[in-house]
Write an enzyme that holds these catalytic residues in place. Structure first.
Site, short mmCIF file in Angstrom:
data_model
loop_
_atom_site.label_atom_id
_atom_site.label_comp_id
_atom_site.label_asym_id
_atom_site.label_seq_id
_atom_site.Cartn_x
_atom_site.Cartn_y
_atom_site.Cartn_z
N ARG A 75 3.68 1.53 -1.75
CA ARG A 75 3.14 1.13 -2.77
C ARG A 75 1.97 0.48 -2.85
NH1 ARG A 75 9.02 -1.83 -4.13
NH2 ARG A 75 9.06 -1.39 -1.96
N ASN A 97 4.67 -5.94 -1.93
CA ASN A 97 5.17 -4.75 -2.09
C ASN A 97 3.83 -3.70 -2.60
OD1 ASN A 97 7.71 -4.80 -1.22
ND2 ASN A 97 8.18 -5.18 -3.26
N ASN A 140 17.86 -11.69 -3.51
CA ASN A 140 17.94 -11.85 -1.95
C ASN A 140 16.43 -11.93 -1.58
OD1 ASN A 140 18.14 -10.91 0.70
ND2 ASN A 140 18.15 -8.74 0.28
N ASP A 175 7.01 -8.26 5.36
CA ASP A 175 6.17 -8.48 4.03
C ASP A 175 6.36 -9.45 3.27
OD1 ASP A 175 8.52 -7.58 2.95
OD2 ASP A 175 8.08 -5.75 1.93
N ASN A 227 -39.27 -9.24 17.77
CA ASN A 227 -38.38 -8.93 18.99
C ASN A 227 -37.95 -7.66 19.19
OD1 ASN A 227 -36.85 -8.98 16.65
ND2 ASN A 227 -34.76 -9.33 17.76
N TYR A 228 -38.47 -6.50 18.36
CA TYR A 228 -37.92 -5.15 18.51
C TYR A 228 -39.02 -4.20 18.77
CZ TYR A 228 -34.81 -1.15 17.46
OH TYR A 228 -34.16 0.03 17.64
N ALA A 249 8.71 -1.53 9.71
CA ALA A 249 8.47 -0.06 9.79
C ALA A 249 8.14 0.72 8.64
CB ALA A 249 9.69 0.58 10.63
N LEU A 287 11.46 -6.70 10.20
CA LEU A 287 11.33 -5.31 9.80
C LEU A 287 9.96 -5.00 9.13
CD1 LEU A 287 14.79 -5.13 7.62
CD2 LEU A 287 14.56 -5.00 10.20
C1 UD1 Z 1 14.40 -5.55 0.13
C2 UD1 Z 1 15.53 -5.71 -0.02
C3 UD1 Z 1 15.90 -6.49 -1.34
C4 UD1 Z 1 15.11 -7.77 -1.20
C5 UD1 Z 1 13.71 -7.67 -0.95
C6 UD1 Z 1 12.93 -9.03 -0.46
C7 UD1 Z 1 17.05 -4.08 0.87
C8 UD1 Z 1 17.72 -2.68 0.62
N1 UD1 Z 1 16.35 -4.52 -0.10
O1 UD1 Z 1 13.60 -4.57 -0.81
O2 UD1 Z 1 17.35 -6.51 -1.40
O3 UD1 Z 1 15.13 -8.39 -2.60
O4 UD1 Z 1 13.33 -6.83 0.13
O5 UD1 Z 1 11.65 -8.85 -0.28
O6 UD1 Z 1 17.03 -4.65 2.07
N2 UD1 Z 1 11.70 -1.47 6.38
C9 UD1 Z 1 11.62 -0.87 7.59
N3 UD1 Z 1 12.29 0.50 7.65
C10 UD1 Z 1 12.80 1.09 6.45
C11 UD1 Z 1 12.67 0.59 5.29
C12 UD1 Z 1 11.89 -0.93 5.25
O7 UD1 Z 1 11.28 -1.27 8.42
O8 UD1 Z 1 13.23 2.17 6.43
C13 UD1 Z 1 10.89 -2.79 6.23
C14 UD1 Z 1 9.65 -2.83 5.56
O9 UD1 Z 1 8.71 -2.60 6.33
C15 UD1 Z 1 9.56 -4.29 4.88
C16 UD1 Z 1 11.02 -4.49 4.83
O10 UD1 Z 1 11.68 -3.52 5.73
O11 UD1 Z 1 9.00 -5.07 5.61
C17 UD1 Z 1 11.52 -4.52 3.22
O12 UD1 Z 1 11.20 -2.97 2.88
P1 UD1 Z 1 10.93 -2.67 1.37
O13 UD1 Z 1 11.00 -1.47 1.12
O14 UD1 Z 1 9.73 -3.63 1.09
O15 UD1 Z 1 12.35 -3.40 0.63
P2 UD1 Z 1 12.52 -3.89 -0.83
O16 UD1 Z 1 12.13 -2.92 -1.75
O17 UD1 Z 1 11.26 -4.91 -1.22
CA CA Z 2 9.30 -5.54 -0.01
#
Ligand code: UD1
Ligand code: CA
Length: 464
Positions: free
Chosen positions: A15, A227, A169, A102, A385-386, A10, A8
């Site tokens: 932050r 984050n 998680n 991330d 050189n220049y 996107a 993931l």
């Molecule tokens: C998320 C988890 C949380 C976990 C944590 C671990 C959910 C709801 N929460 O929270 O339980 O403890 O990661 O690091 O899953 N992303 C997308 N599309 C979106 C939203 C996010 O691709 O619409 C991607 C982001 O680029 C990122 C990842 O998903 O790489 C996590 O998103 P982020 O917003 O950082 O979630 P957390 O709040 O960290």
């Molecule tokens: Ca995250």
């Protein structure tokens, strides 16, 4: 059994407060998402799908040929993000590992262990968890009275009791692929953030009677999610520790590994000693038995064996075996220092070859030049050189001698065995065995002292 990995990537990364896409922020020389994809590759997955958002061309460029891509048009949450891979994956039978772009510290070994545990347990969904020293911001793992995973509660949705849980998680899951996409279609956005949470899939599957479990990691150090920039610095520290320990185990001495900064792809040979405050970046190779002292910065370069780099900067250049440089010298791109050559202090070399056993000891600029072997370049020599428009090349042949303070105005050719007298400004080629001298002649004026105003202040009585 087929295996898939979904990354993931996107999210907006608000932050981070950055123009740069969050997952592209580098950690020890690689963008975060590249670390994740590298770990994913170690699972030998049949397909890796990276979920990208609009305007993420740089992510696609970085991962081209390494991953497939699915576009999540609007960032509606992690559950919605996984759904973007539906067309690519939902018909396939197999196991899908979902991870986030991330979380750069997970190893391929951890991903493989999760796949294995998930298969052994015959689960429909397995979440990778860990006990966090500070669980704030992470989803919390809520277990029932028997200790089975019930659901995951996000920071913003949890009550005090739920938020007191320190098992978190990690954001990594393993799913039965078809059950994942089935459950995703049932996820709603009825929560504090109005997002579609991937984490809700666990509860949905459990309520349908599927086996849902957790694989708990013994230590948290791989699980850090980045984050913001504070997290980024912590991730970098953890990754750096891992990199430096690998080199130490391979026979490299670090005087102070906490203050030595080595990118992930750097190679270092045995018995090399690295002092604190050294930065080695990019695609750099360092040989064995080298000494790299404090304040050195080496980028995308190749350093042979038995090389001493003393507080100097080396960029996109090569130093062959038994050479040395510094203190306070600078190799700019495309410099080649051949075996046995010596580059002393305050020397700048740019796009130049310095031949075998040639010595450039002090305060010299060499740009756009080819120097043969066994040459001595005196203190304060300038390769000019220049001309203000173009760069020109200088050749200096084997065994030649360039006297201190000389200026060689390119284009120029100095043959082998030529001798340039100190302080010469050389504008014409010099032939083999010739000496060139090009400077004002010295004129001594007897008793000139007494014509100077300064004479009033001294040596009275001797005045004529
Ligand atoms: C998320 C988890 C949380 C976990 C944590 C671990 C959910 C709801 N929460 O929270 O339980 O403890 O990661 O690091 O899953 N992303 C997308 N599309 C979106 C939203 C996010 O691709 O619409 C991607 C982001 O680029 C990122 C990842 O998903 O790489 C996590 O998103 P982020 O917003 O950082 O979630 P957390 O709040 O960290
Ligand atoms: Ca995250």
């Amino acid at each position: 059994m087929q295996k898939f990995v979904i990354v993931l990537a996107a999210g907006n990364g608000t932050r981070m407060k950055s123009k740069l896409y969050k997952v592209l922020h580098p950690v020890c020389g690689l963008p975060m998402v590249q670390h994740v994809v590298n770990a994913a590759k170690e699972t030998k997955a049949d397909k890796i799908v990276t979920i990208v958002g609009a305007g993420s061309d740089q992510v696609k460029e970085l991962l081209a040929g390494q991953s497939d891509f699915a576009l999540q048009e609007k960032q509606l949450g992690t559950g919605d993000a996984v759904l973007a891979a539906k067309d690519l994956l939902s018909n396939q039978a197999g196991l899908t590992l979902v991870t986030t772009g991330d979380t750069p510290l997970f190893t391929g070994e951890t991903f493989n262990n999760l796949f294995k545990y998930h298969e052994e347990q015959k689960n429909a969904a397995t979440v990778l968890t860990a006990k966090a020293p500070d669980p704030f911001g992470y989803g919390r793992i809520i277990r029932d009275a028997q200790g089975h995973v019930e659901r995951i509660v996000e920071q913003k949705d949890g009550n005090a009791e739920e938020l007191a849980v320190d098992e978190i998680n990690t954001g990594v899951f393993c799913f039965d692929n078809q059950k994942l996409f089935h459950a995703l279609s049932k996820v709603t956005c009825d929560n504090a953030q109005g997002e579609y949470y991937l984490t809700d899939v666990l509860e949905i599957l459990r309520n349908e009677g599927e086996a849902v479990g957790a694989y708990k990691m013994a230590d948290f150090s791989q699980c850090l999610g980045v984050n913001d920039r504070v997290n980024l610095s912590i991730a970098t520290k953890l990754m750096q520790k891992r990199i430096n320990e690998k080199h130490m185990r391979n026979g490299v001495t670090f005087i102070d590994p906490d203050h030595t900064y080595i990118d992930i792809d750097v190679e270092i040979g045995q018995d090399t000693v690295i002092e604190p405050g050294v930065i080695i970046k990019g695609n750099t190779t360092i040989g064995s038995d080298c000494l790299i002292t404090s304040g050195s910065r080496i980028i995308d370069s190749k350093i042979g064996d038995h090389v001493t780099v003393t507080s100097s900067t080396i960029e996109k250049s090569e130093m062959e075996h038994n050479t040395d440089i510094g203190p306070n010298s600078h190799l700019r791109p495309q410099s080649l220092i051949k075996t046995g050559a010596h580059i002393g202090n305050f020397v700048e070399v740019k796009k130049a070859e310095v031949g075998v056993n040639t010595k450039v000891g002090h305060l010299t600029y060499i740009g756009d030049a080819t120097l043969g072997k066994e040459i001595n370049v005196g203190c304060g020599t300038i390769f000019s050189n220049y001309d203000g428009v173009h760069k020109h090349h200088t050749y200096v042949g084997d065994y030649s001698f360039v006297g201190a303070g000389s200026t060689l105005i390119a284009p120029i050719k100095v043959a082998d065995h030529a001798f340039i007298a100190a302080d010469s400004t050389i504008t014409k080629d010099v032939d083999k065995y010739d000496m060139a001298i090009a400077r004002g002649r010295q004129v001594n004026k007897p008793d000139y002292w007494f014509k100077l105003p300064v004479a009033e202040n001294g040596e009275e009585g001797e005045q004529k």
